[in-house]
Design an enzyme around this catalytic site. Structure first.
Site, PDB file in Angstrom:
ATOM      1  N   ASN A 141       0.872  -1.181   0.000  1.00 13.03           N
ATOM      2  CA  ASN A 141       0.000   0.000   0.000  1.00 13.03           C
ATOM      3  C   ASN A 141       0.905   1.225   0.000  1.00 13.03           C
ATOM      4  OD1 ASN A 141      -1.801   2.045   0.514  1.00 13.03           O
ATOM      5  ND2 ASN A 141      -2.234   1.441   2.629  1.00 13.03           N
ATOM      6  N   TRP A 142       0.967   1.898  -1.134  1.00 14.88           N
ATOM      7  CA  TRP A 142       1.905   3.019  -1.261  1.00 14.88           C
ATOM      8  C   TRP A 142       1.371   4.333  -0.693  1.00 14.88           C
ATOM      9  CZ3 TRP A 142       3.722   1.957  -7.015  1.00 14.88           C
ATOM     10  CH2 TRP A 142       4.496   0.782  -7.018  1.00 14.88           C
ATOM     11  N   LYS A 143       0.143   4.329  -0.253  1.00 12.86           N
ATOM     12  CA  LYS A 143      -0.448   5.530   0.361  1.00 12.86           C
ATOM     13  C   LYS A 143      -0.208   6.758  -0.528  1.00 12.86           C
ATOM     14  CE  LYS A 143       0.229   3.309   4.753  1.00 12.86           C
ATOM     15  NZ  LYS A 143       0.224   3.398   6.180  1.00 12.86           N
TER      16      LYS A 143
ATOM     17  N   HIS B 210      -9.472   1.178   4.889  1.00 15.63           N
ATOM     18  CA  HIS B 210      -8.181   1.289   5.587  1.00 15.63           C
ATOM     19  C   HIS B 210      -8.372   2.209   6.801  1.00 15.63           C
ATOM     20  CE1 HIS B 210      -4.014   2.340   6.414  1.00 15.63           C
ATOM     21  NE2 HIS B 210      -3.678   1.245   5.743  1.00 15.63           N
TER      22      HIS B 210
ATOM     23  N   GLU C  43      -6.653   4.506   7.929  1.00 18.84           N
ATOM     24  CA  GLU C  43      -6.374   5.922   7.674  1.00 18.84           C
ATOM     25  C   GLU C  43      -7.585   6.603   7.040  1.00 18.84           C
ATOM     26  OE1 GLU C  43      -2.608   5.402   5.709  1.00 18.84           O
ATOM     27  OE2 GLU C  43      -1.708   4.866   7.633  1.00 18.84           O
TER      28      GLU C  43
ATOM     29  N   GLU D 267      -5.664  -5.225  10.313  1.00 17.46           N
ATOM     30  CA  GLU D 267      -4.637  -4.205  10.533  1.00 17.46           C
ATOM     31  C   GLU D 267      -4.889  -3.498  11.861  1.00 17.46           C
ATOM     32  OE1 GLU D 267      -2.601  -3.111   6.609  1.00 17.46           O
ATOM     33  OE2 GLU D 267      -4.125  -1.623   7.047  1.00 17.46           O
TER      34      GLU D 267
ATOM     35  N   GLY E  21       2.363   1.818  10.796  1.00 15.64           N
ATOM     36  CA  GLY E  21       3.320   2.927  10.688  1.00 15.64           C
ATOM     37  C   GLY E  21       3.999   3.275  11.991  1.00 15.64           C
TER      38      GLY E  21
ATOM     39  N   SER F   9       3.301  -2.644  10.279  1.00 12.62           N
ATOM     40  CA  SER F   9       4.763  -2.688  10.451  1.00 12.62           C
ATOM     41  C   SER F   9       5.376  -4.027  10.058  1.00 12.62           C
ATOM     42  CB  SER F   9       5.152  -2.304  11.883  1.00 12.62           C
ATOM     43  OG  SER F   9       4.721  -0.983  12.161  1.00 12.62           O
TER      44      SER F   9
ATOM     45  N   GLY G 149       2.705  -1.190   4.310  1.00 17.13           N
ATOM     46  CA  GLY G 149       2.855   0.217   3.949  1.00 17.13           C
ATOM     47  C   GLY G 149       4.313   0.560   3.713  1.00 17.13           C
ATOM     48  N   GLY G 150       4.967   1.085   4.750  1.00 15.25           N
ATOM     49  CA  GLY G 150       6.330   1.609   4.648  1.00 15.25           C
ATOM     50  C   GLY G 150       7.317   0.702   3.913  1.00 15.25           C
TER      51      GLY G 150
HETATM   52  C1  PEP Z   1      -0.741  -0.093   5.917  1.00 13.47           C
HETATM   53  O1  PEP Z   1      -0.736   1.052   5.557  1.00 13.47           O
HETATM   54  O2  PEP Z   1      -1.653  -0.822   5.523  1.00 13.47           O
HETATM   55  C2  PEP Z   1       0.328  -0.558   6.785  1.00 13.47           C
HETATM   56  C3  PEP Z   1       0.219  -1.731   7.335  1.00 13.47           C
HETATM   57  O3  PEP Z   1       1.406   0.291   6.994  1.00 13.47           O
HETATM   58  P1  PEP Z   1       2.829  -0.092   7.667  1.00 13.47           P
HETATM   59  O4  PEP Z   1       3.287  -1.370   7.046  1.00 13.47           O
HETATM   60  O5  PEP Z   1       3.724   1.068   7.333  1.00 13.47           O
HETATM   61  O6  PEP Z   1       2.590  -0.242   9.136  1.00 13.47           O
END
Ligand code: PEP
Length: 250
Positions: free
Chosen positions: A9-11, A95, A97, A167, A173, A213, A234-235
């Site tokens: 997920n590149w956000k 999500h 966010e 999640e 994050g 994470s 994500g990251g």
């Molecule tokens: C996400 O945005 O779905 C996520 C899990 O982010 P991260 O891996 O950065 O915690």
């Protein structure tokens, strides 16, 4: 029997050129990864570019959100048919966010899931508890209620086309990963709920990804859990090296 999924997920990161370059570099990695499906979710602006680069490869392209209407006066929103037109096969829905930054409710998530299915897209439906909810012992109730509300009114056949992502909000994050055991316990709660709503067979078949994470150094332990069918990342999905390591978790 449940094919694992590694999804990035590149956000709100990456230009069109960066997204295309990434897809070109990850294609050979995905081509060799018979053990899992590989999905990237660029921002709206880079979807068509990424999908063009991914065409004919094992890399699938997902949007990060969707509107439930086919078209209309919804400034800033993107319709299901537009995502298909851009070359998407998947869409992340609900999500945390979006739930927290935009006040998205289970009812709205539910409308989006139905619209995505109607357009032929595979929804990746996110659920997860906050730290306060976990600390007050409400994790199971929150997960059951988000699952129930987000997937209300789906037929068994609709349900067979979706992917769930667990999640925990406190792990997104933050660098705090749920232990494999904590994640697996939540996945069991979700699979039990799937059994109640959609029956034994569908519950056994639905893929539940873990997100929060996930990094190259913890992915293998998470994926070793029978209950964990993949990762939504994500990251660590933003760099080719790190995403390649996630795809090659085996
Ligand atoms: C996400 O945005 O779905 C996520 C899990 O982010 P991260 O891996 O950065 O915690």
């Amino acid at each position: 029997m449940r094919k694992p999924v590694i999804a990035g997920n590149w956000k709100m990161f990456k230009t069109i050129a960066e997204a295309v370059d990434f897809v070109e570099k990850i294609k050979p990695v995905a081509a060799k990864a018979d053990h899992c499906e590989v999905i990237v979710a660029p921002p709206f602006t880079a979807l068509a570019g990424a999908a063009g680069a991914a065409k004919g490869s094992k890399v699938a392209v997902s949007a990060q959100d969707i509107h439930w209407d086919k078209e209309g006066a919804h400034t800033g929103d993107v319709a299901p048919g537009m995502l298909v037109d851009a070359g998407c096969s998947h869409v992340i829905i609900g999500h945390s966010e979006r739930r927290h930054d935009h006040g998205e409710t289970d009812e709205q998530v539910n409308r989006k899931v139905k619209a995505a299915l109607a357009a032929g897209l595979t929804p990746i439906v996110c659920v997860g508890e906050t730290l306060a909810e976990r600390e007050s012992g409400r994790t199971a109730d929150v997960l059951r209620s988000q699952f129930e509300g987000s997937l209300a009114g789906l037929t068994v056949s609709d349900f067979s086309r979706i992917i769930i992502a667990y999640e925990p909000v406190w792990a997104i994050g933050t660098g705090k990963t749920a232990t494999p055991e904590i994640a697996a316990e939540s996945h069991r709660i979700l699979r039990d709920q799937a059994r109640k709503q959609f029956g034994e067979k569908e519950a056994a078949a639905v893929r539940i990804l873990y997100g929060g994470s996930v990094k190259p150094d913890n992915v293998s332990k998470l994926m070793a859990q029978e209950e964990i069918d993949g990762a939504l990342v994500g990251g660590a999905s933003l760099k080719v090296d790190s995403f390649s390591a996630l795809v090659n978790y085996k």
